[in-house]
Design a protein around this motif. Structure first.
Motif, PDB file in Angstrom:
ATOM      1  N   VAL A  37       0.867  -1.194   0.000  1.00  0.00           N
ATOM      2  CA  VAL A  37       0.000   0.000   0.000  1.00  0.00           C
ATOM      3  C   VAL A  37       0.898   1.236   0.000  1.00  0.00           C
ATOM      4  CG1 VAL A  37      -1.698   1.316   1.339  1.00  0.00           C
ATOM      5  CG2 VAL A  37      -1.845  -1.175   1.281  1.00  0.00           C
ATOM      6  N   CYS A  38       0.513   2.260  -0.773  1.00  0.00           N
ATOM      7  CA  CYS A  38       1.240   3.542  -0.716  1.00  0.00           C
ATOM      8  C   CYS A  38       0.300   4.683  -1.083  1.00  0.00           C
ATOM      9  CB  CYS A  38       2.458   3.517  -1.650  1.00  0.00           C
ATOM     10  SG  CYS A  38       2.044   3.710  -3.388  1.00  0.00           S
ATOM     11  N   PRO A  39       0.665   5.932  -0.747  1.00  0.00           N
ATOM     12  CA  PRO A  39      -0.137   7.093  -1.164  1.00  0.00           C
ATOM     13  C   PRO A  39       0.077   7.404  -2.649  1.00  0.00           C
ATOM     14  CG  PRO A  39       1.384   7.672   0.620  1.00  0.00           C
ATOM     15  CD  PRO A  39       1.780   6.332   0.136  1.00  0.00           C
ATOM     16  N   SER A  40      -0.855   8.151  -3.222  1.00  0.00           N
ATOM     17  CA  SER A  40      -0.833   8.443  -4.662  1.00  0.00           C
ATOM     18  C   SER A  40       0.292   9.400  -5.064  1.00  0.00           C
ATOM     19  CB  SER A  40      -2.171   9.048  -5.079  1.00  0.00           C
ATOM     20  OG  SER A  40      -2.395  10.245  -4.341  1.00  0.00           O
ATOM     21  N   ARG A  95      -4.818  18.099   0.815  1.00  0.00           N
ATOM     22  CA  ARG A  95      -4.509  19.119  -0.194  1.00  0.00           C
ATOM     23  C   ARG A  95      -3.058  19.589  -0.144  1.00  0.00           C
ATOM     24  NH1 ARG A  95      -6.778  22.164   3.951  1.00  0.00           N
ATOM     25  NH2 ARG A  95      -6.231  24.386   3.965  1.00  0.00           N
ATOM     26  N   PHE A  96      -2.346  19.164   0.896  1.00  0.00           N
ATOM     27  CA  PHE A  96      -0.922  19.505   0.964  1.00  0.00           C
ATOM     28  C   PHE A  96      -0.024  18.345   0.508  1.00  0.00           C
ATOM     29  CE2 PHE A  96      -2.385  22.258   4.729  1.00  0.00           C
ATOM     30  CZ  PHE A  96      -2.767  23.275   3.860  1.00  0.00           C
ATOM     31  N   GLY A  97      -0.650  17.235   0.109  1.00  0.00           N
ATOM     32  CA  GLY A  97       0.145  16.111  -0.395  1.00  0.00           C
ATOM     33  C   GLY A  97       0.542  15.115   0.677  1.00  0.00           C
ATOM     34  N   ARG A  98      -0.080  15.218   1.855  1.00  0.00           N
ATOM     35  CA  ARG A  98       0.246  14.263   2.933  1.00  0.00           C
ATOM     36  C   ARG A  98      -0.795  13.155   2.936  1.00  0.00           C
ATOM     37  NH1 ARG A  98       0.230  18.681   7.555  1.00  0.00           N
ATOM     38  NH2 ARG A  98      -1.827  18.793   6.624  1.00  0.00           N
ATOM     39  N   VAL A  99      -0.338  11.923   3.194  1.00  0.00           N
ATOM     40  CA  VAL A  99      -1.254  10.789   3.118  1.00  0.00           C
ATOM     41  C   VAL A  99      -2.470  11.025   4.022  1.00  0.00           C
ATOM     42  CG1 VAL A  99      -0.035   9.455   4.930  1.00  0.00           C
ATOM     43  CG2 VAL A  99      -1.398   8.268   3.200  1.00  0.00           C
ATOM     44  N   ASP A 100      -3.639  10.663   3.501  1.00  0.00           N
ATOM     45  CA  ASP A 100      -4.883  10.759   4.262  1.00  0.00           C
ATOM     46  C   ASP A 100      -4.923   9.565   5.226  1.00  0.00           C
ATOM     47  OD1 ASP A 100      -7.525  10.264   5.068  1.00  0.00           O
ATOM     48  OD2 ASP A 100      -8.357  11.221   3.277  1.00  0.00           O
ATOM     49  N   LEU A 101      -4.819   9.834   6.504  1.00  0.00           N
ATOM     50  CA  LEU A 101      -4.666   8.753   7.485  1.00  0.00           C
ATOM     51  C   LEU A 101      -5.914   7.879   7.571  1.00  0.00           C
ATOM     52  CD1 LEU A 101      -2.723  10.616  10.325  1.00  0.00           C
ATOM     53  CD2 LEU A 101      -1.805   9.046   8.616  1.00  0.00           C
ATOM     54  N   ASP A 102      -7.104   8.468   7.357  1.00  0.00           N
ATOM     55  CA  ASP A 102      -8.333   7.662   7.373  1.00  0.00           C
ATOM     56  C   ASP A 102      -8.343   6.717   6.166  1.00  0.00           C
ATOM     57  OD1 ASP A 102      -9.206   8.860   9.672  1.00  0.00           O
ATOM     58  OD2 ASP A 102     -10.294  10.454   8.604  1.00  0.00           O
ATOM     59  N   ALA A 103      -7.975   7.264   5.002  1.00  0.00           N
ATOM     60  CA  ALA A 103      -7.939   6.427   3.787  1.00  0.00           C
ATOM     61  C   ALA A 103      -6.898   5.316   3.950  1.00  0.00           C
ATOM     62  CB  ALA A 103      -7.609   7.290   2.575  1.00  0.00           C
ATOM     63  N   GLY A 155      -5.890   3.921   6.790  1.00  0.00           N
ATOM     64  CA  GLY A 155      -6.447   2.933   7.720  1.00  0.00           C
ATOM     65  C   GLY A 155      -7.451   2.025   7.009  1.00  0.00           C
ATOM     66  N   ALA A 156      -8.294   2.637   6.150  1.00  0.00           N
ATOM     67  CA  ALA A 156      -9.331   1.863   5.450  1.00  0.00           C
ATOM     68  C   ALA A 156      -8.723   0.883   4.448  1.00  0.00           C
ATOM     69  CB  ALA A 156     -10.291   2.816   4.746  1.00  0.00           C
ATOM     70  N   ALA A 157      -7.511   1.204   3.957  1.00  0.00           N
ATOM     71  CA  ALA A 157      -6.888   0.325   2.946  1.00  0.00           C
ATOM     72  C   ALA A 157      -6.110  -0.828   3.590  1.00  0.00           C
ATOM     73  CB  ALA A 157      -5.942   1.153   2.076  1.00  0.00           C
ATOM     74  N   LEU A 158      -5.987  -0.797   4.908  1.00  0.00           N
ATOM     75  CA  LEU A 158      -5.153  -1.809   5.578  1.00  0.00           C
ATOM     76  C   LEU A 158      -5.999  -2.964   6.103  1.00  0.00           C
ATOM     77  CD1 LEU A 158      -2.700   0.508   7.571  1.00  0.00           C
ATOM     78  CD2 LEU A 158      -2.413  -0.488   5.297  1.00  0.00           C
ATOM     79  N   ASP A 159      -5.517  -4.177   5.879  1.00  0.00           N
ATOM     80  CA  ASP A 159      -6.150  -5.386   6.429  1.00  0.00           C
ATOM     81  C   ASP A 159      -5.052  -6.444   6.543  1.00  0.00           C
ATOM     82  OD1 ASP A 159      -5.793  -6.612   3.923  1.00  0.00           O
ATOM     83  OD2 ASP A 159      -7.736  -5.899   3.203  1.00  0.00           O
ATOM     84  N   PRO A 160      -5.373  -7.637   7.012  1.00  0.00           N
ATOM     85  CA  PRO A 160      -4.315  -8.625   7.228  1.00  0.00           C
ATOM     86  C   PRO A 160      -3.566  -9.045   5.960  1.00  0.00           C
ATOM     87  CG  PRO A 160      -6.294  -9.214   8.449  1.00  0.00           C
ATOM     88  CD  PRO A 160      -6.671  -8.073   7.581  1.00  0.00           C
ATOM     89  N   ALA A 161      -4.137  -8.764   4.772  1.00  0.00           N
ATOM     90  CA  ALA A 161      -3.432  -9.132   3.531  1.00  0.00           C
ATOM     91  C   ALA A 161      -2.236  -8.206   3.264  1.00  0.00           C
ATOM     92  CB  ALA A 161      -4.395  -9.051   2.345  1.00  0.00           C
ATOM     93  N   VAL A 162      -2.229  -7.032   3.904  1.00  0.00           N
ATOM     94  CA  VAL A 162      -1.175  -6.052   3.616  1.00  0.00           C
ATOM     95  C   VAL A 162       0.103  -6.435   4.368  1.00  0.00           C
ATOM     96  CG1 VAL A 162      -0.505  -3.626   3.825  1.00  0.00           C
ATOM     97  CG2 VAL A 162      -2.862  -4.227   3.207  1.00  0.00           C
ATOM     98  N   VAL A 178       1.551   7.913  10.896  1.00  0.00           N
ATOM     99  CA  VAL A 178       1.413   6.822   9.921  1.00  0.00           C
ATOM    100  C   VAL A 178       1.713   5.482  10.607  1.00  0.00           C
ATOM    101  CG1 VAL A 178       2.448   5.791   7.847  1.00  0.00           C
ATOM    102  CG2 VAL A 178       1.908   8.240   7.890  1.00  0.00           C
ATOM    103  N   ALA A 179       2.785   5.453  11.379  1.00  0.00           N
ATOM    104  CA  ALA A 179       3.180   4.200  12.063  1.00  0.00           C
ATOM    105  C   ALA A 179       2.071   3.745  13.009  1.00  0.00           C
ATOM    106  CB  ALA A 179       4.486   4.413  12.823  1.00  0.00           C
ATOM    107  N   ALA A 180       1.419   4.702  13.677  1.00  0.00           N
ATOM    108  CA  ALA A 180       0.347   4.336  14.614  1.00  0.00           C
ATOM    109  C   ALA A 180      -0.831   3.723  13.857  1.00  0.00           C
ATOM    110  CB  ALA A 180      -0.095   5.578  15.392  1.00  0.00           C
ATOM    111  N   VAL A 181      -1.158   4.286  12.685  1.00  0.00           N
ATOM    112  CA  VAL A 181      -2.263   3.744  11.873  1.00  0.00           C
ATOM    113  C   VAL A 181      -1.918   2.323  11.409  1.00  0.00           C
ATOM    114  CG1 VAL A 181      -3.517   4.011   9.680  1.00  0.00           C
ATOM    115  CG2 VAL A 181      -3.116   6.002  11.143  1.00  0.00           C
ATOM    116  N   VAL A 182      -0.681   2.136  10.962  1.00  0.00           N
ATOM    117  CA  VAL A 182      -0.273   0.798  10.488  1.00  0.00           C
ATOM    118  C   VAL A 182      -0.335  -0.204  11.655  1.00  0.00           C
ATOM    119  CG1 VAL A 182       1.637  -0.556   9.519  1.00  0.00           C
ATOM    120  CG2 VAL A 182       1.143   1.744   8.626  1.00  0.00           C
ATOM    121  N   ARG A 183       0.159   0.199  12.810  1.00  0.00           N
ATOM    122  CA  ARG A 183       0.132  -0.712  13.982  1.00  0.00           C
ATOM    123  C   ARG A 183      -1.301  -1.111  14.329  1.00  0.00           C
ATOM    124  NH1 ARG A 183       4.285   2.343  16.179  1.00  0.00           N
ATOM    125  NH2 ARG A 183       2.793   3.613  17.322  1.00  0.00           N
TER     126      ARG A 183
END
Ligand code: PLP
Length: 385
Positions: A94-97, A119-127, A129-136, A157-162
């Protein structure tokens, strides 16, 4: 004050090699030419140099020397991080656009997931989180964006991934971060981190992948088994030695350099905003690195602007270096939701350790005049049609 013939304001594309780094590398093109994989004295001399360079790089990253893998460039470090994990563990990346293509293309081609940014180019933390599941199995988020200079909150970001994918590894492309941010802080928050020497005063064609101890990567280059089987290929001894020296100096001088560069960048941006009607900063200064001066100049097409600036001795770019020259707005600006019209007038000026007050004076003389010329041509064309 004498005006320089060329004001190099493209430090995000590449930086001038630091004289100390150049000096450090030269013996390895002369008497110290050994291949560090051999066993005789000439080979051992080269191996010692690579080992010493590894110690220096590890010191700047706050990691163990065994966690440093030398690569052929930043692109290779990114590929090794992402493909190395996917091949070792399977799963999805998974990565940001707005990632550099060195990450984005690897993630896309592997069938991975690409998430949006603010709008500043920083990853959307909610998006995210929504893209992460055990397959990642691997998440890659750049520390600093190469185009607009936005800084990622990697701790968040690390907290969302954890929370959402605790078994996934976190990689950061820190290629644009080394000049500005203490790499010990960044390395402490991730499992894998990429660097490229030519972005911090080292030579082109050499990079680093930090790999946290205990992480098994499937190599993408096989052969001689160098770098503990993680990256085969004869070491670029001169490049590695020079990179270590450049990183050591970058680390040692970071606080002073960043403060000085910030003042130069502020003078440049304030000068352009005051002199060019309608000019806007793409990303506010409090969310980006001190060297970045990315602006959108309405009524200007960046291709013509870059041509006029080059002609007048100001080196700038529009999109990232590799995409420069293409007429399509960059994927970064598109991902941030910048309109096509506005994106076509984008200019990226990046200030660095060699920039002087004279460079800024020169740019401030040249840029408003170039914009004026383009705008008056457009008006002329409009009147004629
Ligand atoms: N990642 C980022 C953010 C970059 O800016 C670049 C170079 O522009 C790279 C990766 C690629 O590094 P290299 O030029 O060493 O392959």
């Amino acid at each position: 004050m004498s005006t320089p013939t060329v004001a190099y304001l493209d430090h995000a594309a590449t930086t001038p090699v630091r004289p100390e780094a150049l000096e450090a590398m030269l013996p390895f093109y002369g008497a110290r030419f050994g291949n560090p994989s051999g066993s005789h004295r000439v080979a051992r001399d080269a191996r010692r140099a690579v080992d010493e360079a590894r110690d220096v790089v590890a010191g700047c990253l706050g990691c163990r020397p065994s966690e440093v893998v030398f690569t052929g460039c930043g692109t290779e470090a990114d590929s090794l991080a992402i493909l190395g994990v996917l091949r070792a563990r399977g799963g999805v990346a998974v990565c940001p656009s707005v990632e550099h293509h060195a990450v984005l293309d690897v993630v896309s081609h592997s069938g991975g997931r690409v998430v949006g940014v603010d709008r500043f180019g920083r990853v959307d933390l909610d998006a995210l989180g929504a893209a992460l599941d055990p397959a990642v199995t691997v998440v890659s988020v750049m520390a600093v964006n190469n185009e607009v200079g936005a800084i990622t909150d990697l701790a968040a970001v690390a907290a969302v991934v954890r929370r959402h994918a605790p078994n996934a590894l976190l990689h950061t492309d820190a290629v644009q971060a080394a000049t500005w941010i203490d790499l010990r802080t960044l390395a402490g928050m991730v499992d894998l981190l990429s660097l490229s020497a030519h972005k911090f005063g080292g030579p082109k064609g050499v990079g680093v992948l930090y790999v946290r101890n205990g992480i098994a990567l499937e190599p993408i280059l096989r052969g001689g088994g160098q770098e503990h089987e993680r990256r085969s290929g004869t070491h670029n001894v001169a490049g590695i030695v020079a990179m270590a020296e450049a990183l050591r100096l970058t680390d040692e001088r970071r606080t002073d350099d960043v403060a000085r560069i910030r003042m130069l960048r502020d003078r440049l941006v304030d000068g352009v905003l005051a002199a060019v009607e309608g000019a806007v900063e793409t990303v506010p200064r409090n969310v980006k690195i001190a060297g970045s001066a990315h602006m959108c100049l309405p009524g200007v097409d960046s291709e013509s602007l870059l041509f006029l600036l080059d002609d007048a001795g100001v080196c700038a770019s529009a999109a990232s270096a590799c995409a420069s020259g293409a007429m399509e707005p960059s994927h970064v600006l598109a991902g941030m939701g910048v309109s096509r019209e506005r994106a076509l007038g984008a200019v990226r000026l990046t200030v660095g350790y060699t920039t002087t007050d004279a460079d800024i004076d020169h740019a401030l003389q040249v840029i408003p005049a170039a914009v004026e010329r383009i705008r008056s041509r457009a008006v002329g064309r409009g009147a004629a049609s």
